[in-house]
Design a protein around this motif. Sequence first.
Motif, PDB file in Angstrom:
ATOM      1  N   ASN A   1       0.722  -1.429  -0.062  1.00  0.00           N
ATOM      2  CA  ASN A   1      -0.109  -0.118  -0.100  1.00  0.00           C
ATOM      3  C   ASN A   1       0.800   1.113  -0.025  1.00  0.00           C
ATOM      4  O   ASN A   1       0.863   1.929   0.922  1.00  0.00           O
ATOM      5  N   ALA A   2       1.530   1.262  -1.134  1.00  0.00           N
ATOM      6  CA  ALA A   2       2.654   2.425  -1.086  1.00  0.00           C
ATOM      7  C   ALA A   2       1.889   3.670  -1.208  1.00  0.00           C
ATOM      8  O   ALA A   2       0.956   3.841  -1.749  1.00  0.00           O
ATOM      9  N   MET A   3       2.582   4.680  -0.428  1.00  0.00           N
ATOM     10  CA  MET A   3       2.079   6.096  -0.636  1.00  0.00           C
ATOM     11  C   MET A   3       3.230   7.192  -0.678  1.00  0.00           C
ATOM     12  O   MET A   3       4.438   7.005  -0.257  1.00  0.00           O
ATOM     13  N   ALA A   4       2.730   8.248  -1.537  1.00  0.00           N
ATOM     14  CA  ALA A   4       3.919   9.127  -1.748  1.00  0.00           C
ATOM     15  C   ALA A   4       3.452  10.471  -1.970  1.00  0.00           C
ATOM     16  O   ALA A   4       3.385  10.971  -3.259  1.00  0.00           O
ATOM     17  N   GLY A   5       2.655  10.963  -0.959  1.00  0.00           N
ATOM     18  CA  GLY A   5       2.088  12.413  -1.055  1.00  0.00           C
ATOM     19  C   GLY A   5       2.122  13.225   0.246  1.00  0.00           C
ATOM     20  O   GLY A   5       2.649  12.673   1.379  1.00  0.00           O
ATOM     21  N   LEU A   6       1.785  14.339   0.036  1.00  0.00           N
ATOM     22  CA  LEU A   6       1.780  15.460   1.146  1.00  0.00           C
ATOM     23  C   LEU A   6       0.543  16.436   1.066  1.00  0.00           C
ATOM     24  O   LEU A   6       0.197  16.625  -0.178  1.00  0.00           O
ATOM     25  N   LEU A   7       0.081  16.649   2.317  1.00  0.00           N
ATOM     26  CA  LEU A   7      -1.178  17.678   2.253  1.00  0.00           C
ATOM     27  C   LEU A   7      -0.433  18.963   3.029  1.00  0.00           C
ATOM     28  O   LEU A   7      -0.076  18.689   4.270  1.00  0.00           O
ATOM     29  N   ILE A   8      -0.528  20.175   2.480  1.00  0.00           N
ATOM     30  CA  ILE A   8      -0.350  21.357   3.182  1.00  0.00           C
ATOM     31  C   ILE A   8      -1.632  21.931   3.215  1.00  0.00           C
ATOM     32  O   ILE A   8      -2.396  22.312   2.396  1.00  0.00           O
ATOM     33  N   TYR A   9      -2.030  22.281   4.643  1.00  0.00           N
ATOM     34  CA  TYR A   9      -3.248  22.795   4.914  1.00  0.00           C
ATOM     35  C   TYR A   9      -3.274  23.768   6.125  1.00  0.00           C
ATOM     36  O   TYR A   9      -2.420  23.789   6.513  1.00  0.00           O
ATOM     37  N   THR A  10      -4.138  24.539   6.226  1.00  0.00           N
ATOM     38  CA  THR A  10      -4.274  25.603   7.282  1.00  0.00           C
ATOM     39  C   THR A  10      -4.591  24.734   8.544  1.00  0.00           C
ATOM     40  O   THR A  10      -5.481  24.048   8.494  1.00  0.00           O
ATOM     41  N   ALA A  11      -3.847  25.019   9.483  1.00  0.00           N
ATOM     42  CA  ALA A  11      -3.858  24.572  10.896  1.00  0.00           C
ATOM     43  C   ALA A  11      -4.626  25.355  11.905  1.00  0.00           C
ATOM     44  O   ALA A  11      -4.486  25.037  13.027  1.00  0.00           O
ATOM     45  N   THR A  12      -5.009  26.383  11.323  1.00  0.00           N
ATOM     46  CA  THR A  12      -5.597  27.491  12.634  1.00  0.00           C
ATOM     47  C   THR A  12      -6.960  27.155  13.053  1.00  0.00           C
ATOM     48  O   THR A  12      -7.746  26.387  12.254  1.00  0.00           O
ATOM     49  N   THR A  13      -7.258  27.376  14.096  1.00  0.00           N
ATOM     50  CA  THR A  13      -8.924  26.906  14.560  1.00  0.00           C
ATOM     51  C   THR A  13      -9.782  28.211  14.466  1.00  0.00           C
ATOM     52  O   THR A  13     -10.618  28.043  15.031  1.00  0.00           O
ATOM     53  N   ASP A  14      -9.252  29.218  13.931  1.00  0.00           N
ATOM     54  CA  ASP A  14     -10.049  30.515  13.699  1.00  0.00           C
ATOM     55  C   ASP A  14     -10.481  30.581  12.259  1.00  0.00           C
ATOM     56  O   ASP A  14     -10.223  29.926  11.448  1.00  0.00           O
ATOM     57  N   ASP A  15     -11.027  31.710  11.670  1.00  0.00           N
ATOM     58  CA  ASP A  15     -11.751  31.958  10.523  1.00  0.00           C
ATOM     59  C   ASP A  15     -10.464  32.080   9.496  1.00  0.00           C
ATOM     60  O   ASP A  15     -10.856  31.945   8.363  1.00  0.00           O
ATOM     61  N   ASP A  16      -9.438  32.248   9.899  1.00  0.00           N
ATOM     62  CA  ASP A  16      -8.239  32.368   8.704  1.00  0.00           C
ATOM     63  C   ASP A  16      -8.192  31.147   7.955  1.00  0.00           C
ATOM     64  O   ASP A  16      -7.711  31.247   6.791  1.00  0.00           O
ATOM     65  N   GLY A  17      -8.533  30.099   8.394  1.00  0.00           N
ATOM     66  CA  GLY A  17      -8.410  28.768   7.652  1.00  0.00           C
ATOM     67  C   GLY A  17      -9.288  28.671   6.727  1.00  0.00           C
ATOM     68  O   GLY A  17      -9.261  27.547   5.940  1.00  0.00           O
ATOM     69  N   THR A  18     -10.203  29.275   6.442  1.00  0.00           N
ATOM     70  CA  THR A  18     -11.298  29.345   5.563  1.00  0.00           C
ATOM     71  C   THR A  18     -11.336  30.331   4.666  1.00  0.00           C
ATOM     72  O   THR A  18     -12.429  30.693   3.759  1.00  0.00           O
ATOM     73  N   LEU A  19     -10.430  31.005   4.359  1.00  0.00           N
ATOM     74  CA  LEU A  19     -10.236  32.388   3.423  1.00  0.00           C
ATOM     75  C   LEU A  19     -10.303  32.214   2.013  1.00  0.00           C
ATOM     76  O   LEU A  19     -10.479  32.820   1.116  1.00  0.00           O
ATOM     77  N   GLY A  20      -9.660  30.658   1.588  1.00  0.00           N
ATOM     78  CA  GLY A  20      -9.708  30.365   0.331  1.00  0.00           C
ATOM     79  C   GLY A  20      -8.239  30.865  -0.184  1.00  0.00           C
ATOM     80  O   GLY A  20      -7.932  30.228  -1.387  1.00  0.00           O
ATOM     81  N   GLY A  21      -7.286  31.519   0.286  1.00  0.00           N
ATOM     82  CA  GLY A  21      -5.882  31.880  -0.185  1.00  0.00           C
ATOM     83  C   GLY A  21      -5.118  30.691  -0.584  1.00  0.00           C
ATOM     84  O   GLY A  21      -4.447  30.758  -1.423  1.00  0.00           O
ATOM     85  N   LEU A  22      -5.248  29.667   0.291  1.00  0.00           N
ATOM     86  CA  LEU A  22      -4.284  28.597   0.048  1.00  0.00           C
ATOM     87  C   LEU A  22      -4.807  27.818  -0.847  1.00  0.00           C
ATOM     88  O   LEU A  22      -3.784  27.315  -1.657  1.00  0.00           O
ATOM     89  N   GLN A  23      -6.118  27.167  -1.031  1.00  0.00           N
ATOM     90  CA  GLN A  23      -6.467  26.328  -2.128  1.00  0.00           C
ATOM     91  C   GLN A  23      -6.095  26.861  -3.388  1.00  0.00           C
ATOM     92  O   GLN A  23      -6.258  26.325  -4.297  1.00  0.00           O
ATOM     93  N   ARG A  24      -6.344  28.315  -3.541  1.00  0.00           N
ATOM     94  CA  ARG A  24      -6.279  28.955  -4.954  1.00  0.00           C
ATOM     95  C   ARG A  24      -4.980  28.747  -5.194  1.00  0.00           C
ATOM     96  O   ARG A  24      -4.727  28.819  -6.586  1.00  0.00           O
ATOM     97  N   GLN A  25      -4.043  28.621  -4.577  1.00  0.00           N
ATOM     98  CA  GLN A  25      -2.644  28.435  -5.033  1.00  0.00           C
ATOM     99  C   GLN A  25      -2.481  26.609  -5.386  1.00  0.00           C
ATOM    100  O   GLN A  25      -1.678  26.790  -6.173  1.00  0.00           O
ATOM    101  N   GLY A  26      -3.589  26.298  -5.471  1.00  0.00           N
ATOM    102  CA  GLY A  26      -3.585  25.042  -6.107  1.00  0.00           C
ATOM    103  C   GLY A  26      -3.778  24.896  -7.685  1.00  0.00           C
ATOM    104  O   GLY A  26      -3.938  23.889  -8.471  1.00  0.00           O
ATOM    105  N   ASP A  27      -4.093  26.042  -8.150  1.00  0.00           N
ATOM    106  CA  ASP A  27      -4.356  26.288  -9.623  1.00  0.00           C
ATOM    107  C   ASP A  27      -2.977  25.840 -10.330  1.00  0.00           C
ATOM    108  O   ASP A  27      -1.917  26.083  -9.699  1.00  0.00           O
ATOM    109  N   PRO A  28      -3.057  25.052 -11.516  1.00  0.00           N
ATOM    110  CA  PRO A  28      -1.773  24.653 -11.967  1.00  0.00           C
ATOM    111  C   PRO A  28      -0.923  25.626 -12.359  1.00  0.00           C
ATOM    112  O   PRO A  28       0.245  25.324 -12.138  1.00  0.00           O
TER     113      PRO A  28
END
Length: 609
Positions: A499-526
């Motif tokens: 069950n080989a895996m070779a990946g990583l997730l970078i995500y917002t780790a804050t417990t406040d509203d900063d984690g849902t502003l959309g700025g990080l996932q937008r950087q996932g555009d190709p």
Amino acid sequence: MPRNDLGEVRRSAAVATFGPGAVVDFRADRATVSAVAAGLEEWDRNFPPSGMVNEQTIREERLEKKLNKRGFRLPPVRDPLKENDEKALVAVRFPTWLQCPQCDRIGRQDMWADEPGRAGRFCPECTRKAPGRKEVYVVPVRFVTACEAGHLDEFPWHMWVDHDAGCTNTKGFLKLVSEQAGLAGLILSCAKCGARKSMDGIFSTRETSRMPACRGLRPWLSVPAETCTHRPRAAQRGASNLYFPVIESALSIPPWSDRLKEAIGMAWELIVGVLPEDRPRQIEILSKTVLAAVLNELEMTPEQFRVEVERRIAAEASIDTENLRLEEYRQFTGGTYVRGIDREFEIRPQAVPDGLKPLLSRLVKATRLREVRAMTGFTRIHPPGDSIAPVAQLSASPLEWLPAVEVRGEGIFIELDSEALADWENRPAVIARASRINDRWIAEWITRHGSEQRPERVITARFLLIHTFAHALMRQLTLDCGYSSTALRERLYVQTGANAMAGLLIYTATTDDDGTLGGLQRQGDPERIDRTVRAAIASQEWCSSDPLCIEDMLSREEDLSLAACHSCVLAPETSCEEFNRFLDRALLIGRPGAPETGYFGSLLRDAPR
């Protein structure tokens, strides 16, 4: 003011930095008070009802099954709508030895004056001499002792000063005076016999061997001392190695991300607690009472609800408790959109940029994530990470729940190309560098646990590469999307074998509203991730500590990293799963004389100069 009210801590901190057993500094009026957060029994006693009946609970089925718990409790908070609500968590004064900042005397808490309703203690002699007789509050002493089993105790001050024979002041005041810089200039003395000794060497192995045997004290729990064979060590009261929370976490993924079980609440126990053949009748009865509002909100009939409950029960039975991340990895690499109005998990696969296709095989934007982090215990002296490290208890006896927080945010998932990775892993220079760190890991294990055992975990080149790549990405993303370095966190998916895996997730780790502003996932555009990855790798090509850093001259023989320092890849410890261990940027870019060690070396060769 309530009696001995100390202050407040953030909810998320009560399940990490300042959890049960942690030493916390408070400011009570003008006094500084140091205390250790009490165990989980105080959560039940001060914020009833107890157990999972409490309203401040959260659920995460996969994590519950792995940890064998019925659920999780959020750190309790006071009800802001209730006036004079004096509910509070409990902390026990520690250390109990205090020092007057004016006369430099140190002594136990009962040797100082206090006022009813105030947590601070003050020096009566210095207060009498002060203008207006304003209280001169004493402060906690700087040093305590702790052992690897998690026990916490006072520093043996009278033993350290080494009184002259016949001295009658073996339990009274001592003096701790800073006569010059450093520990060598910090002098402990006895006014009765004149004994003097500096605090130099307090942290050395030689002096640790002279410490009295560990008394097995756990001041955060109302239990007797336990037998302990570990030797206590001196530590500064606020040292980072005095408390390492042991955290287990899981992402909410389908089918558990629709939060059906949480909406049902305690009625779930009434449903699954009966025989399978009796469930239809039980659901029919509950649908007319406690479940009426829930079914109306979900727009489900009792029969539809019954089918969903049976599906959930069957799904829970199939949870792989040994590897929760494998299920998450399969969700990210499934190649399909996952979304829904009531879901906590929404991903959008993206096309990998042409320039990165030889190195990366998958790119996924996680537009909605929910992570539950449960605290199972803590360690002292050494960080957690191996299977037999002593983990201190959060409660006097096991409870049906654990403290936890939930984090909602967004992220970017990246998977490395399996063929390119396999070719890179087999290069002799890569194998040699990974072996150096793995050998150090084995040596550290033997030092801590004895030569008769070997660690089950193997530090592979794949893990070192993906971990270091995650750090490089986090550093670049803080520049690209504006989050602070502590707001991002890594989640590594690394495994070899079937069950080989070779990946990583970078995500917002804050417990406040900063984690849902959309700025990080937008950087996932190709087009954006192409620039981000190239910039992240380019930033690792040169470190301000080079050539010492890239030549491994900054790492000691016992370090668990090679080419890594604060100027290049180290991250805040709240962002790193491994406490900034197991890093080597040479595996990203190569090193002088051996460019083949760098997995991303082609990005540097193709970059415009």
